[in-house]
Design a protein around this motif. Structure first.
Motif, short mmCIF file in Angstrom:
data_model
loop_
_atom_site.label_atom_id
_atom_site.label_comp_id
_atom_site.label_asym_id
_atom_site.label_seq_id
_atom_site.Cartn_x
_atom_site.Cartn_y
_atom_site.Cartn_z
N TYR A 104 0.86 -1.19 0.00
CA TYR A 104 0.00 0.00 0.00
C TYR A 104 0.90 1.23 0.00
O TYR A 104 1.82 1.32 0.81
N TYR A 107 0.81 4.95 0.88
CA TYR A 107 -0.02 5.92 1.61
C TYR A 107 0.44 7.33 1.24
O TYR A 107 1.59 7.70 1.49
N ARG A 167 -0.46 11.59 1.26
CA ARG A 167 -1.28 12.62 1.91
C ARG A 167 -2.41 13.07 0.98
O ARG A 167 -2.23 13.20 -0.24
N LEU A 188 -2.85 2.27 -3.98
CA LEU A 188 -2.62 3.58 -3.35
C LEU A 188 -3.70 3.81 -2.30
O LEU A 188 -4.85 3.44 -2.50
N HIS A 189 -3.32 4.41 -1.21
CA HIS A 189 -4.27 4.72 -0.15
C HIS A 189 -4.13 6.20 0.18
O HIS A 189 -3.05 6.66 0.54
N LYS A 190 -5.23 6.93 0.04
CA LYS A 190 -5.20 8.39 0.18
C LYS A 190 -5.46 8.82 1.62
O LYS A 190 -6.49 8.46 2.19
N GLY A 191 -4.54 9.57 2.19
CA GLY A 191 -4.73 10.13 3.52
C GLY A 191 -5.76 11.25 3.47
O GLY A 191 -6.35 11.51 2.43
N ARG A 213 -9.41 -4.71 -2.04
CA ARG A 213 -7.96 -4.49 -1.87
C ARG A 213 -7.48 -4.80 -0.46
O ARG A 213 -6.29 -4.83 -0.20
N TYR A 214 -8.43 -4.93 0.45
CA TYR A 214 -8.06 -5.06 1.87
C TYR A 214 -8.64 -6.34 2.46
O TYR A 214 -9.74 -6.75 2.08
N LEU A 246 -11.68 5.07 4.72
CA LEU A 246 -11.16 6.33 4.17
C LEU A 246 -11.47 6.46 2.68
O LEU A 246 -11.96 7.51 2.25
N PRO A 247 -11.23 5.40 1.88
CA PRO A 247 -11.61 5.51 0.46
C PRO A 247 -13.10 5.81 0.27
O PRO A 247 -13.47 6.63 -0.57
N TRP A 288 -13.82 9.41 0.97
CA TRP A 288 -13.35 10.25 -0.15
C TRP A 288 -14.35 10.22 -1.29
O TRP A 288 -14.64 11.24 -1.91
N TYR A 345 -9.76 13.61 10.76
CA TYR A 345 -9.00 14.03 9.58
C TYR A 345 -9.49 15.38 9.07
O TYR A 345 -10.66 15.54 8.73
N MET A 399 -9.25 16.96 6.36
CA MET A 399 -9.77 17.16 5.01
C MET A 399 -11.21 16.70 4.81
O MET A 399 -11.83 17.01 3.80
N PHE A 400 -11.75 15.93 5.75
CA PHE A 400 -13.15 15.52 5.60
C PHE A 400 -14.06 16.62 6.14
O PHE A 400 -13.87 17.11 7.25
#
Lengths: 418, 154
Positions: free
Chosen positions: A119, A121, A123, A161-164, B16-17, B25-26, B29, B64, B66-67
């Motif tokens: 993964y 990570y 930002r 890819l994992h977005k922070g 993916r997990y 988180l995805p 987003w 977080y 940005m949320f």
């Protein structure tokens, strides 16, 4: 030794494209690695003396040996592209200019450690750069470098890819793992270390983006070649981000061991208006500030900066001229650490805010003499008393500033205190 | 609430997990890209989808920066004022942004066009001072340049 060639950010147009990367020898290192035994790959990295570029300078090859050779659980790689340390903007350049060398390094690392999922990570603010790296990952999947039975080798690995989402603390490796798992970015207590219990309780290695981008060079050209670039104990090319009061701020690729004054005056074109240098923060906001008169002979490598009383950190060099109001800078940094403290540990949660409040008194010329020692007292009580290094990172700038620039604080006392 | 297409996207990302929670988180987003912010209903919907209590989802959203748990203005202007930007004049940039947008840092303008925020280091120190408008970075700014950029936005 002066490095004229660039290995991390080569001066080749369109290098981010997979065809251009391949026609310049790209992915040959990975092919070579697939023909070696995994242990031989790790050994090569270990002997090269590559040290992590994320701040702690930990030997990369040694870190890889901590991973269990056999495991009934899956093993993971987490690549740290959180890059949120003030003064640091180097990984962004890699995503933009050389994403395939990063991917190739990740693949080599996965092969060496027997990892099947990586993964990356990154930002959340780097939305644009995440798309750039994703495009490169997609291209590498299409060409068969990532996925099942890669190039017919029998080795399989996936890269996601994992977005922070805007949390400095997620650059700390254990909070990064919590963030991937869908948690708040709270650091974990160590031990257990990630190689024993990392992502979902499975063996995990965390490496920085720039670190992984160095790996293909070592495999292609050999550890002996690599270990002779720059400083012998901390070798290789390093990306130095120079910001603040210089004529040409930006990211410069240099061999480790270049004198800081040369970085400032030659690479970054000196200080605007020919003003005098007052101070530098050599490796991102968490590293200790140095006075201009402390910089003679000090170089951008681990030992030299340690001897000078600071550290390489992320090699984010912040330059400040003679007119800089250092108290304002320090107060702004204190505000940053207060904002970014995750809140788990009392010394950090309460102490960072307290530091900021006291520093605001200096900013507004309302401080008392004893406030100088109060700053030190608070910082000393944060340092070493928290789960992760954010507490230390908040304490060090304050401690070093008081020690090295006490006069600046004395100038900011309330009139009655003089 | 998330639309069908985005629900499918989240399901796909979940593969993916090894654990459903990691898609949180995805998923957040994706929700934010759909609506510009994340409502309580959407948080509950995501929680149900991933088998997480609402409290956990809310806890993550609020952790977080940005949320957004509230709607923003049409344009989200973020001004970095951390060390490297401060050294190169971010004070003036912030004042200019606040003036042009008629909104102080942390606020949305009365007409709903602008939300202005003072933010931590964005990783653009070599191009300081800088602002971000949505995902786009604008670097090496002067107050005049900022004004020009903002006034051009429809």
């Amino acid at each position: 030794m002066t490095q004229t060639e660039h290995y991390i950010l080569p001066d080749i147009p369109e290098y981010h494209r997979i065809d251009v990367y391949e026609s310049n020898g790209g992915y040959a290192a990975f092919r070579k690695a697939l023909g070696m035994k995994p242990d031989e790959v790790t050994d090569e990295v270990k002997k090269s003396n590559l040290r992590g570029r994320g701040g702690a300078c930990f030997p990369t090859g040694l870190k890889w040996t901590f991973m269990p050779k056999t495991s009934d659980k899956p093993k993971y790689l987490a690549v740290n592209g959180d890059e949120s340390e003030p003064g640091t903007f180097k990984d962004r350049q890699i995503f933009e200019q050389n994403p395939h060398q990063l991917i190739e390094g990740i693949l080599i690392g996965c092969y060496a450690m027997g990892i099947t999922v990586a993964y990356v990570y990154i930002r959340g603010e780097y939305g644009k750069w995440i798309k750039m790296l994703q495009a490169a990952v997609d291209a590498a999947y299409e060409k068969g470098y990532i996925g099942k039975n890669i190039l017919g080798s029998g080795f399989s690995t996936e890269i996601y890819l994992h977005k922070g989402a805007g949390a400095y603390i997620c650059g700390e490796e254990s909070s990064l793992m919590n963030s991937i798992e869908g948690e708040r970015g709270y650091p974990r207590i160590k031990p257990p270390f990630p190689a024993q219990r990392g992502l979902w309780g499975c063996p995990t290695t965390i490496n920085n983006v720039e670190t992984m981008t160095n790996v293909p060079l070592i495999i292609t050209k050999g550890w002996e070649w690599y270990s002779k670039i720059g400083n012998v104990k901390h070798p290789g090319p390093i990306l130095v981000g120079i910001s603040g009061h210089v004529n040409k701020p930006g990211v410069y690729e240099v061999p480790t061991g270049v004198p800081l004054l040369e970085l400032i005056h030659t690479y970054a074109g000196g200080i605007p208006g020919d003003k005098k240098l007052k101070a530098v923060i050599p490796g991102g906001s968490s590293t200790m500030i140095l006075r201009a008169d402390q910089l003679d002979g000090v170089c951008m490598d681990a030992d030299s900066l340690k001897a000078a009383g600071s550290s390489v950190g992320t090699a984010g060099l912040i330059v400040m001229d003679e007119e800089t109001d250092l108290i304002r800078i320090l107060s702004r940094l204190a505000k940053f650490y207060h904002h970014e403290s995750c809140g788990q540990c009392t010394p950090c949660r309460e102490g960072t805010g307290w530091l900021h409040k006291v520093l605001e008194r200096f900013e507004h010329h309302q401080a008392k003499t004893e406030d100088i020692d109060l700053l030190l007292d608070i910082a000393n009580n944060i340092e070493g008393n928290t789960i992760c290094a954010l507490g230390d990172a908040a304490a060090w700038p304050v401690q070093s500033m008081v020690r090295r620039f006490r006069g600046e604080f004395e100038k900011c006392l309330a009139p009655a205190s003089h | 609430m998330l639309n069908e297409e985005n629900l499918k996207k989240i399901e796909e990302i979940g593969k993916r997990y090894p654990e459903a929670k990691a898609a949180l988180l995805p998923a957040l987003w994706i929700a934010q890209e759909q609506d510009g912010w994340i409502s309580e209903e959407t948080m509950k919907q995501i929680g149900d989808l991933l088998g997480l209590p609402y409290g956990h989802v809310l806890g993550v959203v609020t952790f977080y920066t940005m949320f957004n748990s509230k709607p923003l203005g049409t344009y989200h202007i973020e001004v970095c004022t951390n060390a490297s930007c401060q050294l190169r004049g971010s004070d003036k940039i912030l004042r200019k942004v606040e003036h042009v947008c008629s909104a102080g840092a942390g606020h949305t303008s009365p007409d709903g066009k602008w939300t202005v925020n003072e933010v931590e280091c964005m990783g653009a120190c070599g191009g300081a001072p800088m602002i971000a408008i949505g995902e786009e970075y604008y670097e090496n700014l002067t107050p005049d340049k900022v004004e020009e950029i903002l006034r051009k936005l429809p």
